[in-house]
Design a protein around this motif. Structure first.
Motif, PDB file in Angstrom:
ATOM      1  N   UNK A 269       0.820  -1.195   0.000  1.00 40.36           N
ATOM      2  CA  UNK A 269       0.000   0.000   0.000  1.00 40.36           C
ATOM      3  C   UNK A 269       0.865   1.260   0.000  1.00 40.36           C
ATOM      4  N   UNK A 270       2.052   1.197   0.590  1.00 39.16           N
ATOM      5  CA  UNK A 270       2.893   2.392   0.661  1.00 39.16           C
ATOM      6  C   UNK A 270       3.805   2.553  -0.558  1.00 39.16           C
ATOM      7  N   UNK A 271       3.628   1.692  -1.564  1.00 41.73           N
ATOM      8  CA  UNK A 271       4.374   1.747  -2.830  1.00 41.73           C
ATOM      9  C   UNK A 271       5.881   1.557  -2.652  1.00 41.73           C
ATOM     10  N   UNK A 272       6.286   0.877  -1.589  1.00 40.64           N
ATOM     11  CA  UNK A 272       7.701   0.635  -1.327  1.00 40.64           C
ATOM     12  C   UNK A 272       8.147  -0.755  -1.766  1.00 40.64           C
ATOM     13  N   UNK A 273       7.355  -1.429  -2.596  1.00 39.52           N
ATOM     14  CA  UNK A 273       7.658  -2.790  -3.019  1.00 39.52           C
ATOM     15  C   UNK A 273       8.744  -2.854  -4.071  1.00 39.52           C
ATOM     16  N   UNK A 274       8.920  -4.050  -4.606  1.00 41.06           N
ATOM     17  CA  UNK A 274       9.939  -4.300  -5.618  1.00 41.06           C
ATOM     18  C   UNK A 274       9.238  -4.642  -6.916  1.00 41.06           C
ATOM     19  N   UNK A 275       9.680  -4.168  -8.023  1.00 41.46           N
ATOM     20  CA  UNK A 275      10.722  -3.157  -8.210  1.00 41.46           C
ATOM     21  C   UNK A 275      10.192  -1.769  -7.854  1.00 41.46           C
ATOM     22  N   UNK A 276      11.088  -0.843  -7.551  1.00 40.25           N
ATOM     23  CA  UNK A 276      10.637   0.506  -7.212  1.00 40.25           C
ATOM     24  C   UNK A 276       9.915   1.145  -8.399  1.00 40.25           C
ATOM     25  N   UNK A 277       8.883   1.901  -8.088  1.00 35.39           N
ATOM     26  CA  UNK A 277       8.129   2.584  -9.141  1.00 35.39           C
ATOM     27  C   UNK A 277       8.795   3.907  -9.504  1.00 35.39           C
ATOM     28  N   UNK A 278       8.886   4.161 -10.795  1.00 32.53           N
ATOM     29  CA  UNK A 278       9.419   5.472 -11.228  1.00 32.53           C
ATOM     30  C   UNK A 278       8.394   6.558 -10.979  1.00 32.53           C
ATOM     31  N   UNK A 279       7.136   6.210 -11.249  1.00 31.72           N
ATOM     32  CA  UNK A 279       6.048   7.162 -11.055  1.00 31.72           C
ATOM     33  C   UNK A 279       4.983   6.500 -10.190  1.00 31.72           C
ATOM     34  N   UNK A 280       4.694   7.075  -9.020  1.00 31.08           N
ATOM     35  CA  UNK A 280       3.650   6.479  -8.170  1.00 31.08           C
ATOM     36  C   UNK A 280       2.310   6.453  -8.911  1.00 31.08           C
ATOM     37  N   UNK A 281       1.587   5.357  -8.740  1.00 33.85           N
ATOM     38  CA  UNK A 281       0.262   5.229  -9.350  1.00 33.85           C
ATOM     39  C   UNK A 281      -0.606   4.381  -8.425  1.00 33.85           C
ATOM     40  N   UNK A 282      -1.915   4.498  -8.571  1.00 28.45           N
ATOM     41  CA  UNK A 282      -2.799   3.690  -7.718  1.00 28.45           C
ATOM     42  C   UNK A 282      -2.589   2.200  -7.988  1.00 28.45           C
ATOM     43  N   UNK A 283      -2.628   1.413  -6.935  1.00 27.88           N
ATOM     44  CA  UNK A 283      -2.466  -0.034  -7.075  1.00 27.88           C
ATOM     45  C   UNK A 283      -3.761  -0.658  -7.573  1.00 27.88           C
ATOM     46  N   UNK A 284      -3.635  -1.567  -8.501  1.00 22.80           N
ATOM     47  CA  UNK A 284      -4.784  -2.288  -9.033  1.00 22.80           C
ATOM     48  C   UNK A 284      -5.349  -3.190  -7.943  1.00 22.80           C
TER      49      UNK A 284
END
Length: 154
Positions: free
Chosen positions: A1-16
């Protein structure tokens, strides 16, 4: 939920939605299954307690709640060791329960381990603000203590 997963996102986006579901299932599976990279698998109640403590930080709260309600922290028939040294068997966890870690139980041994026909206790009595009358210390494999939990449901 905090977008800190792997691989790192270049641009934050809502999770499906599917990503949020898979995150919950994958974490539970990884924690409760023996893996080469970990010393031992966690009991399901310990894994779910950790996951519930991380709700809204690492997991979608609604999806985690549905997951816990589906599989249960303490499924019916689970043998529990209580903080008093007594054993109890899980009778139910009401679906509307605020805290699935506090099921309705039946005491089946006294503090010395002698089996008896004890009372039924709802660990949610008094609500979330009141401490439960008993605390769950661990789950126990019924085969190791020679107790047939099924007989409490006949």
């Amino acid at each position: 939920m905090n977008l800190q997963g792997y691989p790192p996102l270049r641009t934050p986006r809502p999770l499906h939605l599917y990503s949020r579901v898979v995150t919950v299932a994958d974490c539970f599976d990884a924690m409760t299954t023996q893996r080469v990279y970990s010393e031992s698998a966690k009991p399901r109640d310990k894994a779910l307690s950790y996951m519930l403590s991380q709700s809204d930080k690492l997991f979608d709260t609604a999806i985690l709640k549905v997951f816990v309600n589906l599989i249960g922290v303490y499924p019916i028939g689970t043998l529990l060791l209580l903080d008093t040294g007594q054993m109890a068997v899980v009778l139910s966890t009401p679906p509307e329960s605020i805290d699935p870690r506090r099921p309705r139980i039946k005491l089946i041994t006294d503090t010395t381990g002698i089996e008896f026909d004890g009372p039924t206790v709802d660990l949610m009595d008094g609500g979330t603000d009141a401490p439960p009358p008993y605390r769950i210390s661990a789950t126990v494999d019924p085969a190791t203590v020679n107790i047939d939990t099924g007989r409490y449901f006949l």
